[in-house]
Write a protein that holds these residues in place. Sequence first.
Motif, PDB file in Angstrom:
ATOM      1  N   GLY A  31       0.696  -1.189  -0.060  1.00  0.00           N
ATOM      2  CA  GLY A  31       0.359   0.072   0.319  1.00  0.00           C
ATOM      3  C   GLY A  31       0.759   1.538  -0.215  1.00  0.00           C
ATOM      4  O   GLY A  31       2.193   1.523  -0.367  1.00  0.00           O
ATOM      5  N   ALA A  32       0.099   2.565  -0.074  1.00  0.00           N
ATOM      6  CA  ALA A  32       0.928   3.669   0.440  1.00  0.00           C
ATOM      7  C   ALA A  32       1.339   4.259  -1.160  1.00  0.00           C
ATOM      8  O   ALA A  32       2.373   4.346  -1.012  1.00  0.00           O
ATOM      9  CB  ALA A  32       1.829   3.950   1.713  1.00  0.00           C
ATOM     10  N   SER A  33       1.338   3.433  -2.110  1.00  0.00           N
ATOM     11  CA  SER A  33       2.289   3.270  -3.617  1.00  0.00           C
ATOM     12  C   SER A  33       1.355   4.561  -4.682  1.00  0.00           C
ATOM     13  O   SER A  33       0.087   3.460  -4.787  1.00  0.00           O
ATOM     14  CB  SER A  33       2.723   2.470  -3.734  1.00  0.00           C
ATOM     15  OG  SER A  33       3.798   2.213  -2.325  1.00  0.00           O
ATOM     16  N   ILE A  34       1.403   4.815  -5.313  1.00  0.00           N
ATOM     17  CA  ILE A  34       0.906   5.749  -6.210  1.00  0.00           C
ATOM     18  C   ILE A  34       1.152   5.550  -7.584  1.00  0.00           C
ATOM     19  O   ILE A  34       2.145   6.208  -7.273  1.00  0.00           O
ATOM     20  CB  ILE A  34      -0.467   6.779  -6.046  1.00  0.00           C
ATOM     21  CG1 ILE A  34      -0.409   6.280  -4.767  1.00  0.00           C
ATOM     22  CG2 ILE A  34      -0.637   7.197  -7.097  1.00  0.00           C
ATOM     23  CD1 ILE A  34      -1.620   7.916  -4.583  1.00  0.00           C
ATOM     24  N   VAL A  35       0.381   4.985  -8.908  1.00  0.00           N
ATOM     25  CA  VAL A  35       1.230   5.006  -9.980  1.00  0.00           C
ATOM     26  C   VAL A  35      -0.320   6.309 -10.556  1.00  0.00           C
ATOM     27  O   VAL A  35      -0.627   6.068 -10.866  1.00  0.00           O
ATOM     28  CB  VAL A  35       1.161   3.725 -10.483  1.00  0.00           C
ATOM     29  CG1 VAL A  35       1.607   3.836 -12.357  1.00  0.00           C
ATOM     30  CG2 VAL A  35       2.056   1.985 -10.333  1.00  0.00           C
ATOM     31  N   TYR A  36       1.081   6.950 -11.140  1.00  0.00           N
ATOM     32  CA  TYR A  36       0.097   8.469 -11.826  1.00  0.00           C
ATOM     33  C   TYR A  36      -0.031   8.068 -13.556  1.00  0.00           C
ATOM     34  O   TYR A  36       1.111   7.445 -14.200  1.00  0.00           O
ATOM     35  CB  TYR A  36       0.897   9.419 -11.767  1.00  0.00           C
ATOM     36  CG  TYR A  36       1.247  10.010 -10.496  1.00  0.00           C
ATOM     37  CD1 TYR A  36       0.528  10.405  -9.420  1.00  0.00           C
ATOM     38  CD2 TYR A  36       2.651   9.562  -9.611  1.00  0.00           C
ATOM     39  CE1 TYR A  36       0.629  10.343  -8.502  1.00  0.00           C
ATOM     40  CE2 TYR A  36       2.699   9.976  -8.444  1.00  0.00           C
ATOM     41  CZ  TYR A  36       1.586  10.698  -7.750  1.00  0.00           C
ATOM     42  OH  TYR A  36       1.574  10.934  -6.522  1.00  0.00           O
ATOM     43  N   ILE A  37      -1.030   7.836 -13.898  1.00  0.00           N
ATOM     44  CA  ILE A  37      -1.131   7.434 -15.957  1.00  0.00           C
ATOM     45  C   ILE A  37      -2.114   8.751 -16.966  1.00  0.00           C
ATOM     46  O   ILE A  37      -2.844   9.555 -16.194  1.00  0.00           O
ATOM     47  CB  ILE A  37      -2.188   6.142 -15.913  1.00  0.00           C
ATOM     48  CG1 ILE A  37      -3.932   6.390 -15.403  1.00  0.00           C
ATOM     49  CG2 ILE A  37      -1.510   5.112 -15.487  1.00  0.00           C
ATOM     50  CD1 ILE A  37      -4.237   4.904 -15.692  1.00  0.00           C
ATOM     51  N   VAL A  48       3.620   8.375 -15.886  1.00  0.00           N
ATOM     52  CA  VAL A  48       3.743   9.315 -16.313  1.00  0.00           C
ATOM     53  C   VAL A  48       4.347   9.701 -14.572  1.00  0.00           C
ATOM     54  O   VAL A  48       4.129   9.323 -12.995  1.00  0.00           O
ATOM     55  CB  VAL A  48       3.360  10.422 -15.987  1.00  0.00           C
ATOM     56  CG1 VAL A  48       3.312  10.283 -17.671  1.00  0.00           C
ATOM     57  CG2 VAL A  48       2.123  10.516 -15.617  1.00  0.00           C
ATOM     58  N   GLY A  49       5.973  10.028 -14.399  1.00  0.00           N
ATOM     59  CA  GLY A  49       6.488  10.421 -13.318  1.00  0.00           C
ATOM     60  C   GLY A  49       6.765   8.992 -12.718  1.00  0.00           C
ATOM     61  O   GLY A  49       7.436   7.915 -13.358  1.00  0.00           O
ATOM     62  N   LEU A  68      -1.799  14.243 -15.746  1.00  0.00           N
ATOM     63  CA  LEU A  68      -1.918  13.344 -14.414  1.00  0.00           C
ATOM     64  C   LEU A  68      -3.863  12.838 -14.950  1.00  0.00           C
ATOM     65  O   LEU A  68      -4.049  14.168 -14.549  1.00  0.00           O
ATOM     66  CB  LEU A  68      -2.124  13.876 -13.840  1.00  0.00           C
ATOM     67  CG  LEU A  68      -2.696  12.768 -12.452  1.00  0.00           C
ATOM     68  CD1 LEU A  68      -2.126  11.534 -12.392  1.00  0.00           C
ATOM     69  CD2 LEU A  68      -1.952  13.302 -11.013  1.00  0.00           C
ATOM     70  N   THR A  69      -4.199  12.273 -16.015  1.00  0.00           N
ATOM     71  CA  THR A  69      -5.276  11.953 -16.009  1.00  0.00           C
ATOM     72  C   THR A  69      -5.944  11.025 -14.193  1.00  0.00           C
ATOM     73  O   THR A  69      -6.941  11.201 -13.815  1.00  0.00           O
ATOM     74  CB  THR A  69      -6.011  10.807 -17.038  1.00  0.00           C
ATOM     75  OG1 THR A  69      -4.846  11.437 -17.890  1.00  0.00           O
ATOM     76  CG2 THR A  69      -7.564  10.958 -16.930  1.00  0.00           C
ATOM     77  N   TYR A  70      -5.548   9.676 -14.048  1.00  0.00           N
ATOM     78  CA  TYR A  70      -5.854   9.208 -12.741  1.00  0.00           C
ATOM     79  C   TYR A  70      -4.292   9.068 -12.214  1.00  0.00           C
ATOM     80  O   TYR A  70      -3.564   8.465 -12.239  1.00  0.00           O
ATOM     81  CB  TYR A  70      -6.353   7.740 -12.649  1.00  0.00           C
ATOM     82  CG  TYR A  70      -7.781   8.189 -14.090  1.00  0.00           C
ATOM     83  CD1 TYR A  70      -8.822   8.923 -12.738  1.00  0.00           C
ATOM     84  CD2 TYR A  70      -7.735   8.036 -14.875  1.00  0.00           C
ATOM     85  CE1 TYR A  70     -10.362   8.970 -13.394  1.00  0.00           C
ATOM     86  CE2 TYR A  70      -9.616   8.100 -15.712  1.00  0.00           C
ATOM     87  CZ  TYR A  70     -10.847   8.318 -14.183  1.00  0.00           C
ATOM     88  OH  TYR A  70     -11.974   8.642 -14.806  1.00  0.00           O
ATOM     89  N   ALA A  71      -4.764   8.992 -10.566  1.00  0.00           N
ATOM     90  CA  ALA A  71      -3.673   8.744  -9.604  1.00  0.00           C
ATOM     91  C   ALA A  71      -4.240   7.332  -8.472  1.00  0.00           C
ATOM     92  O   ALA A  71      -5.315   7.402  -8.093  1.00  0.00           O
ATOM     93  CB  ALA A  71      -3.211   9.470  -8.687  1.00  0.00           C
ATOM     94  N   LEU A  72      -3.591   6.196 -10.267  1.00  0.00           N
ATOM     95  CA  LEU A  72      -4.060   4.879  -9.068  1.00  0.00           C
ATOM     96  C   LEU A  72      -3.178   4.136  -8.072  1.00  0.00           C
ATOM     97  O   LEU A  72      -2.060   4.300  -8.138  1.00  0.00           O
ATOM     98  CB  LEU A  72      -3.935   3.962  -9.860  1.00  0.00           C
ATOM     99  CG  LEU A  72      -4.996   4.022 -11.148  1.00  0.00           C
ATOM    100  CD1 LEU A  72      -4.937   2.922 -12.438  1.00  0.00           C
ATOM    101  CD2 LEU A  72      -6.673   4.855 -11.207  1.00  0.00           C
ATOM    102  N   HIS A  73      -3.883   3.729  -6.930  1.00  0.00           N
ATOM    103  CA  HIS A  73      -3.264   2.842  -5.426  1.00  0.00           C
ATOM    104  C   HIS A  73      -2.286   1.408  -6.638  1.00  0.00           C
ATOM    105  O   HIS A  73      -2.985   1.360  -7.601  1.00  0.00           O
ATOM    106  CB  HIS A  73      -3.398   2.191  -4.897  1.00  0.00           C
ATOM    107  CG  HIS A  73      -3.197   3.844  -3.513  1.00  0.00           C
ATOM    108  ND1 HIS A  73      -4.917   4.726  -3.583  1.00  0.00           N
ATOM    109  CD2 HIS A  73      -3.149   4.161  -2.518  1.00  0.00           C
ATOM    110  CE1 HIS A  73      -4.546   5.613  -2.863  1.00  0.00           C
ATOM    111  NE2 HIS A  73      -3.190   4.897  -1.838  1.00  0.00           N
TER     112      HIS A  73
END
Length: 464
Positions: free
Chosen positions: A78-84, A91-92, A151-156
């Motif tokens: 957890g506590a980790s995010i992928v930016y798409i 992205v990033g 950034l469109t979505y920040a997904l865990h």
Amino acid sequence: MNVVAIFDIGKTNKKLFLFDEQYQIVWEKSEQFAEISDEDGDSCEDVNRLRSWVTTSLEEVLRLPQFTVTAVNVSAYGASIVYIDKDGEPVGQLYNYLKAYPATLSEQFFGNYGPEVELTRQTASPSLGSLNSGLQVYRIKYEQPELFAKLTYALHLPQYVSYLITRWPVSDMTSVGCHTMLWDFDRQQYHRWVTDEELDGRLAPIVASDSVQAATVDGTSLQAGVGLHDSSSALVPYLASFQEPFVLISTGTWCISMNPFNNRPLTPEELQYDCLNYMHYKGQPVKSARLFAGYEHEQQIKRLAAHFQVPIDQYVRVGYNPKTIERLRHQNSQVTTDADAKGNQLLSMKGSLFGQRNLADFADYAEAYHQLILDIVAQQLISTNLVLAGSPVKRIFVDGGFSKNPIYMNLLALAFPTIEVYAASVAQASALGAALAIHSYWNSHPLPGDCVDLKKYTASVTVH
């Protein structure tokens, strides 16, 4: 043979399992990836390598002639995010949740939306910097506006791995509800700061944690789950196996006491001792308390090995000796002060008294090791009592490393004389939990009631 494929993504090991309809593991693979550096030189997960591994590994199992993969799900840390972006490309970076959080940004955040004590209570999130994943998104907005614009979505992370299979961007409560600072537990919706900062539009729609989506991979039709936070997933086999109220102490680097039968709101004092809510995959809060005890054990056995000139794993040869415990209890002070120590540092991160003890005071390694576990269990008592308070728990299950430690288990049984204490073992609990969560979508057999092996401990003897 019909099977379910489960990705189990840990920080160290990336695993893929196939479970048959009786929930036996029939195939597995595991890999470790070297970390890369982010733009500040801090270590982080290589998201592109992870993406490639997930895609190729799933294609590999779909081609195995002896199995028919009918469903897939994910358990991930957890506590980790992928930016798409709008094309679903990352992205990033997939930043490390231990990355230091800028003090000025933290002050800005709590200055606008605090006071801190109230915000942490409402969101059931101790103030933990980057471990509060909502604050990671807030940081991107203010520190990297160009990236934020793409950034469109920040997904865990669990939902990102699921997205690689389904192309369905969603959020799930086992991730959103777990020390993210995103969720207002009073109002059961995103906290006001999330909407004020217009981050709610960058968070994908929330769906039930046991949802599935039809997906086609390499010409094969699958039912794909949305993914679960691994701590919540590890609780699922216990919820499937036991109806009577229980507490699970999941032991590893962290020892996390989880009580799915305590829905009292967190108090500011509990938050100070690193109580938090995990989210049950059915959406209810699971009051939990964390202790960094596995980490302390790792550090102290090195100190003991150096002092007594023995191998680092000498402790595995030390059996439980009640007479040694009795003698140590009479001659040494126990941990009574830490419960009252209101420092800036959370109780959970403090070592026990053992770090201050003089090893020359002990007759031998075995005596010193008994004292280490006595000190750790004294803190475990404080931590676990935080989640026990006011709930009708009759049993404590311990899984992970300490469940195999006879001194820890016997002392825990002594510490909780009115509660039954069991060492529990579940093969690959978080992966199994992700499989069980989507049971009805792929498996026509009844849910198994025997996922968990138990060994009962009483005050001084062990009963099989």
